[in-house]
Design a protein around this motif. Structure first.
Motif, PDB file in Angstrom:
ATOM      1  N   ALA A 270       0.827  -1.208   0.000  1.00 28.15           N
ATOM      2  CA  ALA A 270       0.000   0.000   0.000  1.00 28.15           C
ATOM      3  C   ALA A 270       0.862   1.260   0.000  1.00 28.15           C
ATOM      4  CB  ALA A 270      -0.924  -0.016   1.220  1.00 28.15           C
ATOM      5  N   LEU A 271       1.909   1.278   0.816  1.00 25.78           N
ATOM      6  CA  LEU A 271       2.785   2.448   0.862  1.00 25.78           C
ATOM      7  C   LEU A 271       3.548   2.629  -0.453  1.00 25.78           C
ATOM      8  CD1 LEU A 271       4.173   2.097   4.498  1.00 25.78           C
ATOM      9  CD2 LEU A 271       2.492   3.744   3.656  1.00 25.78           C
ATOM     10  N   LYS A 272       3.976   1.515  -1.044  1.00 19.98           N
ATOM     11  CA  LYS A 272       4.664   1.610  -2.333  1.00 19.98           C
ATOM     12  C   LYS A 272       3.724   2.151  -3.408  1.00 19.98           C
ATOM     13  CE  LYS A 272       7.086  -1.181  -5.791  1.00 19.98           C
ATOM     14  NZ  LYS A 272       7.576  -2.546  -6.150  1.00 19.98           N
ATOM     15  N   TYR A 273       2.488   1.664  -3.393  1.00 21.09           N
ATOM     16  CA  TYR A 273       1.508   2.138  -4.377  1.00 21.09           C
ATOM     17  C   TYR A 273       1.247   3.634  -4.209  1.00 21.09           C
ATOM     18  CZ  TYR A 273      -3.001   2.856  -6.646  1.00 21.09           C
ATOM     19  OH  TYR A 273      -4.017   3.344  -7.426  1.00 21.09           O
ATOM     20  N   MET A 274       1.092   4.065  -2.966  1.00 18.99           N
ATOM     21  CA  MET A 274       0.821   5.482  -2.720  1.00 18.99           C
ATOM     22  C   MET A 274       2.004   6.351  -3.135  1.00 18.99           C
ATOM     23  SD  MET A 274      -1.064   5.140   0.985  1.00 18.99           S
ATOM     24  CE  MET A 274      -1.053   6.906   1.255  1.00 18.99           C
ATOM     25  N   ALA A 275       3.223   5.880  -2.851  1.00 17.81           N
ATOM     26  CA  ALA A 275       4.401   6.664  -3.218  1.00 17.81           C
ATOM     27  C   ALA A 275       4.527   6.790  -4.731  1.00 17.81           C
ATOM     28  CB  ALA A 275       5.654   6.023  -2.627  1.00 17.81           C
ATOM     29  N   LEU A 276       4.298   5.694  -5.452  1.00 16.98           N
ATOM     30  CA  LEU A 276       4.403   5.739  -6.911  1.00 16.98           C
ATOM     31  C   LEU A 276       3.232   6.496  -7.536  1.00 16.98           C
ATOM     32  CD1 LEU A 276       5.588   2.083  -7.636  1.00 16.98           C
ATOM     33  CD2 LEU A 276       6.938   4.171  -7.886  1.00 16.98           C
ATOM     34  N   LYS A 277       2.050   6.352  -6.936  1.00 11.00           N
ATOM     35  CA  LYS A 277       0.854   6.971  -7.503  1.00 11.00           C
ATOM     36  C   LYS A 277       0.875   8.482  -7.355  1.00 11.00           C
ATOM     37  CE  LYS A 277      -3.427   6.813  -9.145  1.00 11.00           C
ATOM     38  NZ  LYS A 277      -3.739   6.307 -10.514  1.00 11.00           N
ATOM     39  N   HIS A 278       1.278   8.960  -6.183  1.00  8.21           N
ATOM     40  CA  HIS A 278       1.165  10.387  -5.893  1.00  8.21           C
ATOM     41  C   HIS A 278       2.497  11.137  -5.999  1.00  8.21           C
ATOM     42  CE1 HIS A 278      -2.965   9.780  -4.594  1.00  8.21           C
ATOM     43  NE2 HIS A 278      -2.560   8.780  -3.824  1.00  8.21           N
ATOM     44  N   GLY A 279       3.610  10.422  -5.905  1.00  5.92           N
ATOM     45  CA  GLY A 279       4.892  11.116  -5.964  1.00  5.92           C
ATOM     46  C   GLY A 279       5.793  10.693  -7.102  1.00  5.92           C
ATOM     47  N   GLY A 280       5.495   9.533  -7.699  1.00  6.67           N
ATOM     48  CA  GLY A 280       6.308   9.061  -8.801  1.00  6.67           C
ATOM     49  C   GLY A 280       7.552   8.320  -8.330  1.00  6.67           C
ATOM     50  N   PRO A 281       8.361   7.859  -9.283  1.00  4.62           N
ATOM     51  CA  PRO A 281       9.566   7.086  -8.936  1.00  4.62           C
ATOM     52  C   PRO A 281      10.537   7.840  -8.040  1.00  4.62           C
ATOM     53  CG  PRO A 281       9.056   6.884 -11.277  1.00  4.62           C
ATOM     54  CD  PRO A 281       8.154   7.941 -10.730  1.00  4.62           C
ATOM     55  N   LYS A 282      10.617   9.168  -8.197  1.00  2.49           N
ATOM     56  CA  LYS A 282      11.548   9.945  -7.383  1.00  2.49           C
ATOM     57  C   LYS A 282      11.175   9.874  -5.909  1.00  2.49           C
ATOM     58  CE  LYS A 282      13.653  14.523  -6.989  1.00  2.49           C
ATOM     59  NZ  LYS A 282      13.697  15.910  -7.541  1.00  2.49           N
ATOM     60  N   THR A 283       9.897  10.024  -5.602  1.00  6.07           N
ATOM     61  CA  THR A 283       9.444   9.923  -4.211  1.00  6.07           C
ATOM     62  C   THR A 283       9.646   8.515  -3.669  1.00  6.07           C
ATOM     63  OG1 THR A 283       7.787  11.634  -4.621  1.00  6.07           O
ATOM     64  CG2 THR A 283       7.465  10.241  -2.685  1.00  6.07           C
TER      65      THR A 283
END
Length: 321
Positions: A270-283
């Motif tokens: 879930a955290l990985k999905y949220m980071a990629l979804k809302h912040g992209g690979p850089k986040t």
């Protein structure tokens, strides 16, 4: 599990052909200089170990076919655990059944015979606890992968692994015996000291007093699981967008593994999905040190409380696995 191993071997077919050519004919076009050991040594070493184990089993009373099938299946199980470790990152995996269970389901009691069943009971320490002997290959491969990342000569690492294994085995045997006799095995770990050593002989008594035929229903489920794994592998290779991995399917029913890890895996996904979804690979990359720090902190606290327990003779933090 068998389908995971076989599909991996099929996908590595071209590489394995080069390995066999190098081992058999010293093919000059095959470069193994960056491998932990020459391909010939690896192949010959595996065959020698397999021959020794089969010979040991024959001397113990098994018939020729049974130990050969047993250790080939053991190799496939180890290979599948290695692939799950590499591709899913699960540090400890319990398979849905042991090699003995699979052979019993295929052959039944009368086909295998009392002698084969008795000797296979002695091998339960290899298959009954997949955090033990079966985890050696995944751990070593992970170590070699880390060595490659930091550019350590893998052939020098082999010597370190052999030395560490020898010293570790000696110290582990001494520490286990001393601790068990000083404090009592049932108090320290009821499963490893009481239940696990008795398990194969309870099964053997059950098999001999209540003979079993071929488990056709169980084999149908095994075949269905293998076909689903093959299908997921095909879809994973065919379609980039396909979200379901065959390793995830194999690990989904692995006894205590998912029972213990399910919330951690769910939270991480879930955290990985949220980071990629809302912040992209850089986040996502920015958060990696934080999560690696959580893992390191767990290891640190496990070691710290272990030292505290030794110093104070008090039960400490139970460090998983």
């Amino acid at each position: 599990f068998i389908a995971i191993a076989l599909s991996g071997l099929l996908m590595a077919g071209a590489h394995l052909r080069d390995v066999m050519r190098s081992a058999a004919f010293r093919a000059p076009d095959v470069d193994d200089s960056r491998e932990p050991m020459p391909y010939r040594w690896a192949v010959v070493g595996y065959l020698l170990c397999l021959t020794f184990l089969v010979g040991w089993s024959l001397a113990a009373g098994m018939t020729l076919g049974a130990p050969l099938v047993f250790f080939l299946l053991f190799s496939l199980f180890s290979l599948s655990l290695t692939r799950i470790r590499v591709q899913a990152g699960l540090g400890a995996v319990h398979g849905p059944m042991t090699v003995q269970d699979l052979m019993m389901g295929v052959g039944g009691t009368q086909f295998l015979g009392a002698q084969n069943l008795t000797v296979m009971g002695h091998y339960f320490f290899m298959t009954g606890e997949m955090r033990g002997v079966m985890s050696v290959m995944p751990s070593h491969l992970e170590g070699y992968r880390l060595a490659e990342t930091v550019r350590i000569n893998p052939r020098k690492l082999v010597l370190g692994v052999m030395l560490g294994t020898t010293i570790g085995l000696a110290l582990a045997h001494f520490a286990a015996l001393r601790t068990i006799y000083d404090y009592g095995g049932n108090i320290l770990n009821n499963w490893r000291v009481k239940d696990m050593p008795a398990r194969p002989w309870k099964d053997l008594r059950l098999w001999l007093t209540n003979p079993r035929d071929v488990d056709w229903v169980g084999l149908q489920f095994v075949a269905a699981g293998g076909l689903i794994t093959v299908l997921l592998t095909f879809l994973r290779l065919k379609f980039v967008w396909w979200p379901f991995h065959p390793v995830g399917y194999a690990a989904a029913y692995t006894g205590r593994t998912i029972h213990w890890f399910w919330f951690t895996l769910l939270l991480g996904c879930a955290l990985k999905y949220m980071a990629l979804k809302h912040g992209g690979p850089k986040t996502y990359r920015a958060f990696l040190p934080f999560f690696l720090g959580l893992i390191l902190g767990d290891f640190f606290m496990g070691g710290l409380w272990g030292v505290f327990g030794l110093a104070s003779s008090q039960p400490g933090y139970l460090f998983f696995p």
